[in-house]
Every structure is written in C-alpha cells, then in structure tokens.
Design a protein around this motif. Structure first.
Motif, short mmCIF file in Angstrom:
data_model
loop_
_atom_site.label_atom_id
_atom_site.label_comp_id
_atom_site.label_asym_id
_atom_site.label_seq_id
_atom_site.Cartn_x
_atom_site.Cartn_y
_atom_site.Cartn_z
N PRO A 1 0.81 -1.22 0.00
CA PRO A 1 0.00 0.00 0.00
C PRO A 1 0.84 1.27 0.00
N ARG A 2 2.03 1.23 0.61
CA ARG A 2 2.91 2.41 0.59
C ARG A 2 3.41 2.69 -0.81
N LEU A 3 3.76 1.62 -1.54
CA LEU A 3 4.23 1.78 -2.92
C LEU A 3 3.11 2.32 -3.79
N ASN A 4 1.93 1.76 -3.63
CA ASN A 4 0.78 2.23 -4.41
C ASN A 4 0.52 3.71 -4.14
N ALA A 5 0.55 4.11 -2.87
CA ALA A 5 0.33 5.51 -2.52
C ALA A 5 1.41 6.42 -3.13
N LEU A 6 2.66 5.97 -3.09
CA LEU A 6 3.75 6.75 -3.66
C LEU A 6 3.59 6.91 -5.17
N VAL A 7 3.28 5.83 -5.86
CA VAL A 7 3.11 5.89 -7.31
C VAL A 7 1.96 6.84 -7.67
N MET A 8 0.84 6.71 -6.98
CA MET A 8 -0.31 7.59 -7.27
C MET A 8 0.05 9.05 -6.99
N ASP A 9 0.77 9.29 -5.90
CA ASP A 9 1.18 10.65 -5.56
C ASP A 9 2.13 11.21 -6.62
N LEU A 10 3.12 10.41 -7.04
CA LEU A 10 4.08 10.89 -8.03
C LEU A 10 3.43 11.10 -9.39
N ILE A 11 2.51 10.22 -9.77
CA ILE A 11 1.80 10.42 -11.03
C ILE A 11 1.02 11.73 -10.98
N GLY A 12 0.34 11.95 -9.86
CA GLY A 12 -0.40 13.21 -9.71
C GLY A 12 0.50 14.41 -9.76
#
Length: 125
Positions: free
Chosen positions: A12-23
């Motif tokens: 979940p931390r990786l998913n959150a980081l990827v979504m944040d960086l994409i945004g």
C-alpha cells in the motif's frame, strides 16, 4: 516489458507513492520544471520563472517546494546580498524525468492514431 502487478498485491505504501508521483508529475508545472531544469542544469528562481511560461510566482514556489520535499531538486542558498538561490535536479529528479520521457515517445508514435480515434468519437454525436 514486465506486466504490472495486480493492485491487490501491491504494498500500500508503494501504491500511494506511485499515485502521488503520477499526480505530481501530471501537474503541468512540475513536468515543465523537470524539463527546463533537465535541459538547463542549474537556474536561479527568476531565470526558472522566465523559462516556465504562464506560471505565477506563487505556483512556481509551491511546485519547487513540493519537488524539493520529494527529493527531486536541490535548493542552494548562497550567502550573498541580495540572496542568491539556485535550483537543480537531483539524480532522483533526473531519473523521474527520464521515466516520464516514455510517455512523450509513446505520444509521438501514436499521436495520429489518438487524433483519429478522437475525431471518430466526436463525430458520432
């Protein structure tokens, strides 16, 4: 190319980081700053503002702070009067810019197909 892991299998931390960086990178100012600093190297705030058309001082400041927080750029304050502040990408920032370069390459290769699909879709009205 490796298939993307299923969302349910991601940390979940990786998913959150990827979504944040994409945004963040999808934000036009971040992408433009990445591009400008990748080409220019180190720039002062004023020169950076001139190289990013349409950005306000407030938005540029917010963008630079967010990028600095993420480790994408370094802000160096030189002890002179008036203050001299330089910005440059870190290796992390350069590598993120390179990763998103693939989107530009994909868009260049597929631009006509996407435009045709849009025209066909819009004509169905």
């Amino acid at each position: 190319m490796h298939p993307a892991p299923l969302l349910k299998d991601l940390d979940p931390r990786l998913n959150a980081l990827v979504m944040d960086l994409i945004g963040r990178v999808a934000d036009k100012w971040t992408m433009t700053v990445l591009e400008v600093l990748a080409e220019a190297g180190t720039l002062r705030f004023t020169r950076l503002a001139e190289a990013v058309p349409g950005v306000s001082q407030k938005m540029l400041t917010q963008t630079l702070r967010a990028m600095q927080r993420d480790g994408l750029l370094l802000r160096t304050v030189h002890p002179v009067v008036p203050p001299h502040v330089d910005y440059r990408l870190t290796d992390l920032g350069l590598s993120l810019g390179e990763a998103f370069c693939g989107v530009w390459t994909w868009a260049e290769v597929h631009m006509e197909r996407v435009e045709s699909a849009r025209t066909a879709f819009d004509g169905r009205g």
